[in-house]
Design a protein around this motif. Structure first.
Motif, PDB file in Angstrom:
ATOM      1  N   LYS A 157     158.168  38.155  71.224  1.00 47.48           N
ATOM      2  CA  LYS A 157     157.312  38.234  70.021  1.00 47.48           C
ATOM      3  C   LYS A 157     155.883  38.615  70.428  1.00 47.48           C
ATOM      4  O   LYS A 157     155.250  39.465  69.788  1.00 47.48           O
ATOM      5  N   ALA A 158     155.396  38.011  71.524  1.00 47.21           N
ATOM      6  CA  ALA A 158     154.029  38.313  71.975  1.00 47.21           C
ATOM      7  C   ALA A 158     153.921  39.786  72.400  1.00 47.21           C
ATOM      8  O   ALA A 158     152.919  40.450  72.109  1.00 47.21           O
ATOM      9  N   VAL A 159     154.948  40.303  73.069  1.00 46.89           N
ATOM     10  CA  VAL A 159     154.902  41.700  73.510  1.00 46.89           C
ATOM     11  C   VAL A 159     155.011  42.634  72.301  1.00 46.89           C
ATOM     12  O   VAL A 159     154.309  43.658  72.217  1.00 46.89           O
ATOM     13  N   SER A 160     155.846  42.256  71.342  1.00 52.04           N
ATOM     14  CA  SER A 160     155.946  43.037  70.111  1.00 52.04           C
ATOM     15  C   SER A 160     154.583  43.079  69.407  1.00 52.04           C
ATOM     16  O   SER A 160     154.160  44.137  68.920  1.00 52.04           O
ATOM     17  N   ASP A 161     153.879  41.952  69.399  1.00 58.77           N
ATOM     18  CA  ASP A 161     152.526  41.921  68.795  1.00 58.77           C
ATOM     19  C   ASP A 161     151.583  42.881  69.520  1.00 58.77           C
ATOM     20  O   ASP A 161     150.754  43.539  68.892  1.00 58.77           O
ATOM     21  N   GLU A 162     151.716  42.963  70.842  1.00 66.29           N
ATOM     22  CA  GLU A 162     150.857  43.894  71.590  1.00 66.29           C
ATOM     23  C   GLU A 162     151.146  45.343  71.188  1.00 66.29           C
ATOM     24  O   GLU A 162     150.230  46.155  71.043  1.00 66.29           O
ATOM     25  N   ILE A 163     152.436  45.640  71.005  1.00 61.35           N
ATOM     26  CA  ILE A 163     152.806  47.012  70.621  1.00 61.35           C
ATOM     27  C   ILE A 163     152.241  47.325  69.231  1.00 61.35           C
ATOM     28  O   ILE A 163     151.673  48.398  68.990  1.00 61.35           O
ATOM     29  N   VAL A 164     152.380  46.342  68.321  1.00 58.73           N
ATOM     30  CA  VAL A 164     151.861  46.523  66.962  1.00 58.73           C
ATOM     31  C   VAL A 164     150.346  46.739  67.014  1.00 58.73           C
ATOM     32  O   VAL A 164     149.800  47.623  66.339  1.00 58.73           O
ATOM     33  N   ALA A 165     149.663  45.972  67.849  1.00 62.43           N
ATOM     34  CA  ALA A 165     148.196  46.114  67.960  1.00 62.43           C
ATOM     35  C   ALA A 165     147.837  47.497  68.507  1.00 62.43           C
ATOM     36  O   ALA A 165     146.896  48.138  68.030  1.00 62.43           O
ATOM     37  N   ASP A 166     148.611  47.986  69.480  1.00 62.24           N
ATOM     38  CA  ASP A 166     148.326  49.308  70.052  1.00 62.24           C
ATOM     39  C   ASP A 166     148.569  50.416  69.023  1.00 62.24           C
ATOM     40  O   ASP A 166     147.845  51.418  68.982  1.00 62.24           O
ATOM     41  N   LEU A 167     149.603  50.214  68.179  1.00 64.65           N
ATOM     42  CA  LEU A 167     149.851  51.197  67.115  1.00 64.65           C
ATOM     43  C   LEU A 167     148.707  51.163  66.097  1.00 64.65           C
ATOM     44  O   LEU A 167     148.269  52.197  65.592  1.00 64.65           O
ATOM     45  N   ALA A 168     148.224  49.951  65.833  1.00 63.40           N
ATOM     46  CA  ALA A 168     147.177  49.798  64.817  1.00 63.40           C
ATOM     47  C   ALA A 168     145.852  50.402  65.281  1.00 63.40           C
ATOM     48  O   ALA A 168     145.138  51.023  64.491  1.00 63.40           O
ATOM     49  N   ASP A 169     145.527  50.238  66.586  1.00 59.59           N
ATOM     50  CA  ASP A 169     144.206  50.748  67.014  1.00 59.59           C
ATOM     51  C   ASP A 169     144.289  52.173  67.561  1.00 59.59           C
ATOM     52  O   ASP A 169     143.304  52.722  68.055  1.00 59.59           O
ATOM     53  N   GLY A 170     145.471  52.775  67.481  1.00 59.51           N
ATOM     54  CA  GLY A 170     145.611  54.188  67.835  1.00 59.51           C
ATOM     55  C   GLY A 170     145.813  54.452  69.318  1.00 59.51           C
ATOM     56  O   GLY A 170     146.009  55.596  69.722  1.00 59.51           O
TER      57      GLY A 170
END
Ligand SMILES: Cc1cc2nc3c(=O)[nH]c(=O)nc-3n(C[C@H](O)[C@H](O)[C@H](O)COP(=O)(O)OP(=O)(O)OC[C@H]3O[C@@H](n4cnc5c(N)ncnc54)[C@H](O)[C@@H]3O)c2cc1C
Length: 424
Positions: A350-363
């Motif tokens: 879940k934590a790694v998925s959150d990192e991926i989501v954050a990277d998608l969000a900040d471009g």
């Protein structure tokens, strides 16, 4: 989300970490396309090939993962080893993000003189043989009459349980009967389980110790103090451990006809004795040296990346973050090192998925229209990949082969697994 903006994500490894990661991403990144690769034709990693065969209740987690692979956005690509059949660099070109969830397969080395002698066996060799792992084509190593198990964690306790159980205790399991029969033809007479820690701090789950206490065959003793030091406050797990060990060694516990098991605590291994083969182990116990005779020494002190593994350098670093760099991540044992049971991989994923989501969000990570995902792989690789429906065929076949007191008979030959999966 149009296909040009659909993130295509490759997950390397279909063990608990890879499966939990895919589950998290499905929720967090609607419309993403996931391909979960595994070098084996079967999914689920150590759930299938590590978790003990007599712990079917633990293996039942695969039902939850089955639902994952039934999702239209998730593809299982079994029988594809990344680093051999396709490179990590190729995957990074074809997918917007790649997550390494390859676990750790090598037994951690004991690192003391004599550890290389024949008769010193990693616990993984035993747990793989009992689980019919296709890499363990070699039969169960010969253990002899006096087995020393070094380690006090759950894998050491799995090994101890195997050493003290008889055939009847495997009813309803999927144990590899060839390996079990080979052991039971000449079972251990004496087993010494040696933990570096004091009894309350040893690593095993109290529940696992309680299970050992309840087994009728073994006879347990311990010459070492089992309680904490005077006035020490034990937390719940430590108190549970002490209570279970006390139950194991209670003088009024009925005496079984199985091996005599000595539990040792607070001993540090110094060297394995023997000229051509392990004959004993020398331990430090405070200022004293203790020698325990051995026909074999089983080490259960953790796992490490196999030195030949394609991503050995990227894994097991005990990393704080899953992100190696935007677009490349790791999760599970490949991220954290060989610590934690199946549920811990869920929080990690879940934590790694959150990192991926954050990277998608900040471009810093974006879904590129030019990434082709699985469809961009060479036709030869795509054709070879075992899909989820093909795995189900193999699964069904293995269940149909099971004897009446078994739930499954795993095929130990990977080529045969692939043939059956393909309907050959
Ligand atoms: C012997 C043993 C018994 C255990 N028993 C229990 C238990 O009873 N209960 C419990 O909760 N936990 C247990 N655990 C711990 C649990 O198995 C781990 O927490 C968990 O499996 C780690 O998940 P993972 O996905 O990181 O690794 P793994 O489960 O090892 O999965 C890694 C996957 O990656 C694949 N892979 C590796 N390299 C490649 C490559 N180059 N290309 C493609 N695929 C690749 C492998 O084939 C494997 O399927 C046990 C562990 C061991 C070793």
């Amino acid at each position: 989300m149009s296909s040009s903006t659909t993130p295509k994500i490759a997950v390397i490894g279909s063990g608990p970490a890879g499966c939990y990661l895919a589950q998290s991403l499905l929720r967090a990144v609607p419309g993403c396309e996931l391909t979960v690769f595994d070098r084996l034709a079967s999914p689920f990693g150590l759930v299938r090939y590590g978790v003990a065969a007599d712990h079917q209740h633990t293996k039942a987690i695969t039902r939850q993962f089955d639902r994952l692979f039934q999702h239209e956005a998730v593809r299982f690509a079994g029988g594809i080893e990344v680093g051999r059949d396709v490179s990590l660099a190729q995957l990074r070109e074809l997918f917007d993000a790649v997550v390494i969830a390859t676990g750790l397969t090598a037994d951690r080395e004991l690192g003391i003189p004599g550890a290389e002698l024949p008769g010193v066996i990693g616990a993984g060799a035993i747990t793989r043989a009992l689980n019919a792992h296709p890499d363990a084509a070699a039969p169960l190593p010969e253990l002899g009459s006096d087995v020393v198990v070094i380690g006090g964690g759950n894998v050491a306790l799995d090994v101890l349980r195997f050493l003290v159980k008889d055939r009847a205790a495997y009813e309803g399991s999927d144990v590899a009967d060839e390996a079990l029969d080979a052991y039971l033809a000449a079972p251990a007479e004496r087993v010494t389980l040696v933990s570096r820690s004091a009894a309350p701090d040893s690593k095993g789950d109290p529940q696992m110790l309680k299970e050992l206490a309840a087994l009728p065959r073994a006879v347990y003793t311990s010459p070492d103090p089992v309680e904490g030091g005077a006035g020490s406050q034990l937390d719940r797990a430590a108190a549970g451990r002490v209570a279970a060990i006390r139950e194991m060694i209670a003088p009024d516990r009925p005496r079984g006809d199985g091996p005599e098991v000595t539990l040792r605590f607070g001993l540090t291994p110094l060297r394995v004795l023997g000229e051509h083969r392990a004959e004993g182990v020398e331990f430090a116990s405070g200022d004293e040296v203790v020698v325990v005779p051995a026909s074999s020494v089983v080490t259960a002190i953790g796992f490490a990346a196999h030195p030949d593994h394609a991503f050995a350098a990227l894994t097991a670093a005990g990393a704080e973050t899953g992100r190696v760099e935007p677009g490349l991540y790791r999760t599970g044992w490949a991220k954290r090192g060989p610590r934690g049971a199946i549920p811990e991989n869920r929080a990690c994923a879940k934590a790694v998925s959150d990192e991926i989501v954050a990277d998608l969000a900040d471009g810093s990570l974006s879904a590129s229209p030019s990434t082709l995902g699985f469809d961009g792989l060479a036709a030869e690789v795509r054709d070879r990949a075992i899909g989820y429906e093909q795995w189900l065929r193999l699964d069904e076949h293995e269940r149909s082969l099971a004897a009446s007191d078994r739930v499954r008979r795993k095929l130990p030959d990977h080529d045969r697994m692939i043939d059956i999966a393909r309907g050959a």
